[in-house]
Scaffold this motif. Structure first.
Motif, PDB file in Angstrom:
ATOM      1  N   LYS A   1       0.822  -1.206   0.000  1.00 60.77           N
ATOM      2  CA  LYS A   1       0.000   0.000   0.000  1.00 60.77           C
ATOM      3  C   LYS A   1       0.861   1.263   0.000  1.00 60.77           C
ATOM      4  CE  LYS A   1      -3.931   0.185   2.346  1.00 60.77           C
ATOM      5  NZ  LYS A   1      -4.878   0.283   3.449  1.00 60.77           N
TER       6      LYS A   1
ATOM      7  N   TRP B   1      -8.267  -2.837  -2.378  1.00 57.28           N
ATOM      8  CA  TRP B   1      -7.414  -3.120  -1.225  1.00 57.28           C
ATOM      9  C   TRP B   1      -8.159  -3.917  -0.168  1.00 57.28           C
ATOM     10  CZ3 TRP B   1      -2.326  -2.344  -1.191  1.00 57.28           C
ATOM     11  CH2 TRP B   1      -1.793  -1.472  -2.139  1.00 57.28           C
ATOM     12  N   PHE B   2      -7.485  -4.937   0.334  1.00 56.00           N
ATOM     13  CA  PHE B   2      -7.941  -5.715   1.478  1.00 56.00           C
ATOM     14  C   PHE B   2      -6.818  -5.629   2.494  1.00 56.00           C
ATOM     15  CE2 PHE B   2     -10.013  -7.519  -2.224  1.00 56.00           C
ATOM     16  CZ  PHE B   2     -11.327  -7.566  -1.821  1.00 56.00           C
ATOM     17  N   GLY B   3      -6.931  -4.707   3.438  1.00 61.30           N
ATOM     18  CA  GLY B   3      -5.827  -4.462   4.359  1.00 61.30           C
ATOM     19  C   GLY B   3      -4.650  -3.913   3.580  1.00 61.30           C
ATOM     20  N   SER B   4      -3.501  -4.586   3.632  1.00 58.06           N
ATOM     21  CA  SER B   4      -2.309  -4.135   2.924  1.00 58.06           C
ATOM     22  C   SER B   4      -2.113  -4.856   1.589  1.00 58.06           C
ATOM     23  CB  SER B   4      -1.072  -4.365   3.805  1.00 58.06           C
ATOM     24  OG  SER B   4      -0.903  -5.748   4.029  1.00 58.06           O
TER      25      SER B   4
ATOM     26  N   GLU C   1     -16.096  -7.780   8.604  1.00 55.36           N
ATOM     27  CA  GLU C   1     -14.900  -8.610   8.735  1.00 55.36           C
ATOM     28  C   GLU C   1     -14.562  -8.882  10.184  1.00 55.36           C
ATOM     29  OE1 GLU C   1     -10.424  -9.102   7.015  1.00 55.36           O
ATOM     30  OE2 GLU C   1     -11.422  -7.218   6.699  1.00 55.36           O
ATOM     31  N   HIS C   2     -14.067 -10.078  10.419  1.00 53.83           N
ATOM     32  CA  HIS C   2     -13.608 -10.490  11.750  1.00 53.83           C
ATOM     33  C   HIS C   2     -12.115 -10.761  11.642  1.00 53.83           C
ATOM     34  CE1 HIS C   2     -17.772 -10.900  12.975  1.00 53.83           C
ATOM     35  NE2 HIS C   2     -17.985 -11.502  11.820  1.00 53.83           N
ATOM     36  N   GLY C   3     -11.317  -9.910  12.236  1.00 54.24           N
ATOM     37  CA  GLY C   3      -9.869 -10.070  12.151  1.00 54.24           C
ATOM     38  C   GLY C   3      -9.359  -9.644  10.784  1.00 54.24           C
ATOM     39  N   LYS C   4      -8.392 -10.394  10.263  1.00 55.82           N
ATOM     40  CA  LYS C   4      -7.787 -10.070   8.971  1.00 55.82           C
ATOM     41  C   LYS C   4      -8.043 -11.172   7.953  1.00 55.82           C
ATOM     42  CE  LYS C   4      -4.067  -7.075  10.441  1.00 55.82           C
ATOM     43  NZ  LYS C   4      -2.667  -6.756  10.196  1.00 55.82           N
TER      44      LYS C   4
ATOM     45  N   GLU D   1      -7.866 -10.031   4.238  1.00 56.86           N
ATOM     46  CA  GLU D   1      -6.482  -9.735   3.858  1.00 56.86           C
ATOM     47  C   GLU D   1      -5.698 -11.029   3.646  1.00 56.86           C
ATOM     48  OE1 GLU D   1      -2.645  -7.107   5.381  1.00 56.86           O
ATOM     49  OE2 GLU D   1      -4.388  -7.318   6.678  1.00 56.86           O
ATOM     50  N   THR D   2      -5.896 -12.005   4.500  1.00 57.12           N
ATOM     51  CA  THR D   2      -5.195 -13.284   4.391  1.00 57.12           C
ATOM     52  C   THR D   2      -5.604 -14.028   3.121  1.00 57.12           C
ATOM     53  OG1 THR D   2      -5.086 -13.427   6.800  1.00 57.12           O
ATOM     54  CG2 THR D   2      -4.723 -15.465   5.568  1.00 57.12           C
TER      55      THR D   2
ATOM     56  N   TYR E   1      -4.243 -12.191   0.058  1.00 59.55           N
ATOM     57  CA  TYR E   1      -2.814 -12.450  -0.131  1.00 59.55           C
ATOM     58  C   TYR E   1      -2.603 -13.776  -0.843  1.00 59.55           C
ATOM     59  CZ  TYR E   1       2.038 -13.518   0.734  1.00 59.55           C
ATOM     60  OH  TYR E   1       3.355 -13.867   0.555  1.00 59.55           O
TER      61      TYR E   1
END
Length: 92
Positions: free
Chosen positions: A4, A14-17, A38-41, A44-45, A48
């Protein structure tokens, strides 16, 4: 994968970084975007792994949001989605 901080003006989502590119698809299988909390990341995980072309296997109890997370990512990037239910009574 771009960070990012390196490119904040990308043409992706974007999903988190993690950034995933938008898919210009006229597929009838692109799900409708629904509200998602969302619950946590988890997004993003998953993003990735998708970005790195790694296989993703989500395992968990009914109703924890496995399908909802994948539907949300597919809807935001414009990717077609087909669902296959796999369970213990399924045969090859």
């Amino acid at each position: 994968m771009r960070n990012k901080k390196e490119d904040a003006k990308g043409a992706g989502v974007w999903f988190g970084s993690v950034e995933l590119p938008l898919i210009a698809s006229a597929s009838e299988f692109v799900p409708k975007l629904l509200p998602y909390k969302e619950h946590g990341k988890i997004l993003e995980t998953i993003a990735y792994a998708i970005g790195e072309e790694l296989p993703v296997l989500l395992v968990g109890e009914t109703g924890v949001g496995k399908t909802a997370a994948i539907r949300h990512i597919a809807a935001r990037v414009g990717a077609g989605l087909r669902r296959v239910n796999v369970n213990g009574s399924m045969t090859a």
